[in-house]
Design a protein around this motif. Structure first.
Motif, PDB file in Angstrom:
ATOM      1  N   CYS A  53       2.680  -1.541  10.139  1.00  0.00           N
ATOM      2  CA  CYS A  53       2.139  -1.235   8.824  1.00  0.00           C
ATOM      3  C   CYS A  53       2.121   0.267   8.644  1.00  0.00           C
ATOM      4  CB  CYS A  53       0.717  -1.781   8.690  1.00  0.00           C
ATOM      5  SG  CYS A  53       0.653  -3.572   8.525  1.00  0.00           S
ATOM      6  N   GLY A  54       1.972   0.697   7.390  1.00  0.00           N
ATOM      7  CA  GLY A  54       1.916   2.125   7.096  1.00  0.00           C
ATOM      8  C   GLY A  54       0.504   2.665   7.297  1.00  0.00           C
ATOM      9  N   LEU A  70      -4.502   1.238  -2.818  1.00  0.00           N
ATOM     10  CA  LEU A  70      -5.870   1.106  -2.292  1.00  0.00           C
ATOM     11  C   LEU A  70      -6.178   2.117  -1.194  1.00  0.00           C
ATOM     12  CD1 LEU A  70      -6.290  -2.779  -2.011  1.00  0.00           C
ATOM     13  CD2 LEU A  70      -7.069  -1.255  -3.844  1.00  0.00           C
ATOM     14  N   TYR A  71      -5.186   2.445  -0.407  1.00  0.00           N
ATOM     15  CA  TYR A  71      -5.347   3.320   0.749  1.00  0.00           C
ATOM     16  C   TYR A  71      -6.602   2.947   1.546  1.00  0.00           C
ATOM     17  CZ  TYR A  71      -4.453   7.485   3.554  1.00  0.00           C
ATOM     18  OH  TYR A  71      -4.154   8.341   4.576  1.00  0.00           O
ATOM     19  N   THR A 107      -8.121  -6.492   0.970  1.00  0.00           N
ATOM     20  CA  THR A 107      -7.437  -6.304   2.254  1.00  0.00           C
ATOM     21  C   THR A 107      -7.429  -7.588   3.087  1.00  0.00           C
ATOM     22  OG1 THR A 107      -9.472  -5.420   3.231  1.00  0.00           O
ATOM     23  CG2 THR A 107      -7.895  -3.825   2.388  1.00  0.00           C
ATOM     24  N   GLN A 109      -6.587  -0.708   6.116  1.00  0.00           N
ATOM     25  CA  GLN A 109      -7.225  -1.844   6.767  1.00  0.00           C
ATOM     26  C   GLN A 109      -6.348  -3.062   6.950  1.00  0.00           C
ATOM     27  OE1 GLN A 109      -9.614  -1.999   8.540  1.00  0.00           O
ATOM     28  NE2 GLN A 109     -10.994  -0.349   7.992  1.00  0.00           N
ATOM     29  N   ALA A 111       4.187  -8.556   0.089  1.00  0.00           N
ATOM     30  CA  ALA A 111       3.474  -9.529  -0.724  1.00  0.00           C
ATOM     31  C   ALA A 111       3.069  -8.832  -2.013  1.00  0.00           C
ATOM     32  CB  ALA A 111       2.242 -10.040   0.024  1.00  0.00           C
ATOM     33  N   SER A 116      -4.867 -10.013   1.496  1.00  0.00           N
ATOM     34  CA  SER A 116      -3.509  -9.559   1.819  1.00  0.00           C
ATOM     35  C   SER A 116      -3.165  -9.879   3.268  1.00  0.00           C
ATOM     36  CB  SER A 116      -3.374  -8.041   1.604  1.00  0.00           C
ATOM     37  OG  SER A 116      -3.608  -7.728   0.265  1.00  0.00           O
ATOM     38  N   LEU A 148       8.633  -7.109   4.995  1.00  0.00           N
ATOM     39  CA  LEU A 148       7.761  -8.145   4.447  1.00  0.00           C
ATOM     40  C   LEU A 148       6.873  -7.527   3.376  1.00  0.00           C
ATOM     41  CD1 LEU A 148       6.334 -10.906   4.373  1.00  0.00           C
ATOM     42  CD2 LEU A 148       4.990 -10.183   6.373  1.00  0.00           C
ATOM     43  N   ASP A 150       4.361   3.542   3.532  1.00  0.00           N
ATOM     44  CA  ASP A 150       4.961   2.329   4.103  1.00  0.00           C
ATOM     45  C   ASP A 150       6.379   2.624   4.586  1.00  0.00           C
ATOM     46  OD1 ASP A 150       2.630   1.382   3.167  1.00  0.00           O
ATOM     47  OD2 ASP A 150       3.470  -0.038   1.734  1.00  0.00           O
TER      48      ASP A 150
END
Ligand SMILES: Cc1cc2nc3c(=O)[nH]c(=O)nc-3n(C[C@H](O)[C@H](O)[C@H](O)COP(=O)(O)OP(=O)(O)OC[C@H]3O[C@@H](n4cnc5c(N)ncnc54)[C@H](O)[C@@H]3O)c2cc1C
Ligand SMILES: Nc1ncnc2c1ncn2[C@@H]1O[C@H](COP(=O)(O)O)[C@@H](O)[C@H]1O
Lengths: 314, 262
Positions: B123-124, B130-131, B101, B134, B66, B104, B64, B43
């Motif tokens: 996004c990263g 979780l990698y 996913t 998605q 969460a 989120s 951002l 990230d």
């Protein structure tokens, strides 16, 4: 046990055999979405597909991912129970967009899929490989991404009959234009088939120093692999050669790591090896907690000695 | 609309427990009780990519995140703020720690809508826990704007960006109209290391905390029910570790190694 309708979506024909094999195992009816030609559709049928939806190339400046909305609609209309999307870069983007369209998540990189009591049970690694999670999918249409190596291909049966439907739906691609596609040379190497692998990590200070490791690997008949930062950050080796949770999983007899710290994300890729050997200058490096044989030493000092001694033996 | 357009960029980052601190019990259950929390390694590439864009075009970079209450940890907040953010938005709710996913992406979507106008969401390559790779894809579709993954290079160009996308066997060059969601690769840049000045400046940057009810996100059912999360079976290793670089030690090592190679 099986579910009714399994769908396979792949932009890469090489995944068709295995995903259709998986589809046959899990579903009564196997439908495949392809973006290729009639020959490829016939190959899918020979591999186990009952029907193939052949999406045409959407035009020069449009990506096939632009079909995501149409595919989601098709899946909903056809009451798909399980959608297996090949985990290529394009596949992942389609999977995520389709899953959002179906108001569910995409279960990613599953390592095992089964059907129990009509429900789909998926396994996948979490926390960089520190754990394997088993979960029961709850949505009406379950979307997963799968790589190769999870399912077995069935022997191809060219007498199998199936239906091919050519579709040319509208694309929803507002805002994205393909300007250019530059082919890039991938490397044809299959580390997961190698019996002996030498892995190099950030303990190497410069690209030319990898010659030491190459010489050592050649001497013992091993393939050369690496940690992710060597392939991605440094770009000293191709991505096909990095080992670990997001790269290649080895099935070697012996794995010898040189200057690799042994973080969990790397070690899950090697821990099936019969013998693990590690050389690292830090005796507290985690790699030594999972080694059969270890040498605490500077690779720049010990590797030349090792090579000399092994040459002398031969 | 021209070249000089200022960009409003939002980089999404997820706080995760340090994998190396996970404790595995005899029954292979894992525990995070002793774990430090950090932001996902990949990230940080999204933050750096955002920083480079606003340095080039002017504008503003927001973070951002969460997650659970852990996000209120001052060390965590300072860490991410010191990496070049102008401000930080935290959506905190304990349920976020288990979010899939889609959940989120729904929460990020709702938060982004509350945050006002934006040009780019980054996004990263994948969250460190979780990698799934998605959330960015799902988020773009929910927002109904252009979305692309595996982005290796971003060049702002007025109300568009030109991006390079790393496919398996090709580089795809795309022109993308803003606003858009891009997931970057871990190769796109090397995240900068915060200096003392950045760390001090981080204290003064605004942090906005949001609850799920404030962002008005309706409940969504989880896509799955977790049966178990277990450490993989470990093979017993011999742990025959030699120390030293002397001829004698290397000799013993070579003998042991040669025996394995027979
Ligand atoms: C989601 C996610 C997925 C990931 N997937 C992967 C993956 O699939 N594969 C992977 O490899 N990584 C992966 N990583 C990265 C991983 O966490 C580590 O950062 C990486 O494996 C470290 O690589 P390294 O051991 O080469 O480098 P470092 O951790 O920097 O270790 C270098 C080691 O070399 C030793 N050393 C230095 N100089 C010498 C010397 N002269 N002689 C001997 N030893 C020396 C040091 O003591 C150190 O232990 C992933 C990370 C995340 C967050
Ligand atoms: N809870 C979260 N808060 C902020 N960003 C997130 C969150 N979850 C995922 N992301 C972003 O989405 C990317 C992909 O996540 P994932 O799909 O879980 O691999 C991450 O690299 C982050 O940039």
């Amino acid at each position: 046990m099986t579910v009714n309708n399994v769908w396979v979506i792949t932009d890469d024909q090489k995944a068709v055999g295995e995903l259709c094999g998986g589809g046959r195992q899990l579903g009564d009816q196997v439908s495949v979405v392809l973006f290729g030609d009639q020959n490829e559709a016939q190959e899918a049928i020979a591999s186990g597909a009952d029907q193939v939806y052949l999406f045409g190339q959407p035009g020069n400046s449009v990506m096939i991912e632009a079909y995501s909305k149409s595919i989601a609609e098709l899946l909903r209309a056809e009451k798909a129970d399980l959608v297996m999307v090949y985990s290529s870069v394009r596949g992942k983007l389609m999977a995520g967009r389709i899953a959002s369209g179906l108001a569910t998540s995409a279960l990613s990189n599953v390592s095992e899929l089964t059907v129990e009591d009509g429900s789909i049970i998926a396994k996948h690694m979490v926390y960089g490989g520190a754990a394997i999670r088993t979960e029961k999918a709850l949505s009406d249409t379950v979307v997963v991404t799968v790589g190769t190596g999870v399912f077995e291909e069935m022997p191809k049966d060219v007498t199998r009959q199936g239906k091919v439907t050519e579709v040319n739906p509208g694309v929803d691609n507002t805002g994205i234009r393909v300007l250019e596609t530059r082919p890039k040379q991938g490397e044809a190497v299959n580390l997961s088939a190698a019996k002996r692998v030498v892995g190099v990590g950030r303990g190497f200070a410069a690209k030319e120093d990898l010659k030491m490791a190459e010489e050592f690997a050649a001497l013992i008949g091993a393939e050369l692999g690496c940690s992710r930062p060597i392939a991605e950050g440094e770009k000293w080796m191709s991505k096909e050669r990095y080992i670990g949770v997001s790269g290649v999983f080895l099935k070697t007899d012996i794995y010898i790591s040189l200057g690799i710290s042994g973080q969990i994300q790397h070690m899950v890729g090697v821990n099936q090896a019969k013998t693990l050997v590690a050389i690292n200058k830090d005796k507290n490096a985690p790699v030594f907690k999972q080694a059969d044989i270890g040498l605490v030493g500077d690779i720049y000092n010990v590797l030349p000695q090792i090579v000399a001694k092994m040459k002398a033996q031969n | 609309e021209g070249e000089g357009e200022k960009m409003r960029v939002i980089s999404c980052c997820k706080a995760v427990p340090e994998e190396q601190d996970i404790v595995v019990a005899k029954d292979r259950q894992i525990s995070f009780e002793k774990a430090e929390w950090k932001f996902g390694q990949y990230d940080l590439n999204a933050v750096e990519a955002g920083k480079q864009i606003v340095e080039a075009t002017g504008g503003q970079l927001s973070g951002l995140c969460a997650g659970g209450k852990i996000l209120d940890n001052s060390k965590l907040k300072k860490d991410i703020l010191s990496r070049g953010l102008d401000n930080l938005y935290l959506v905190m709710d304990e349920t976020m720690e288990q979010a899939d996913t889609y959940q989120s992406a729904r929460v990020l979507e709702a938060a982004i809508k509350k945050m006002g106008e934006f040009d780019l969401v980054l996004c990263g390559a994948g969250s460190s826990d979780l990698y799934a790779q998605q959330v960015g894809n799902q988020l773009g579709e929910l927002l109904g704007i252009p979305v692309v993954n595996a982005v290796n290079k971003i060049t702002p160009q007025g109300d568009k960006v030109i991006v390079e996308r790393a496919l398996e066997n090709a580089i795809e060059v795309l022109e993308i109209t803003l606003p858009a969601v891009l997931s970057v690769t871990s190769e796109i840049n090397v995240p900068r290391i915060a200096g003392m000045k950045d760390i001090i400046a981080a204290n003064k940057k605004p942090v906005t905390k949001l609850s799920l009810s404030e962002i008005e996100v309706a409940d969504s059912q989880p896509a799955s029910m977790v049966f178990s999360t277990l450490a993989p079976e470990q093979m017993e290793r011999r742990l025959n570790i030699l120390e030293g670089e002397s001829d004698d030690v290397v000799d013993v090592f070579v003998k042991l190694l040669s025996a394995e190679l027979k």
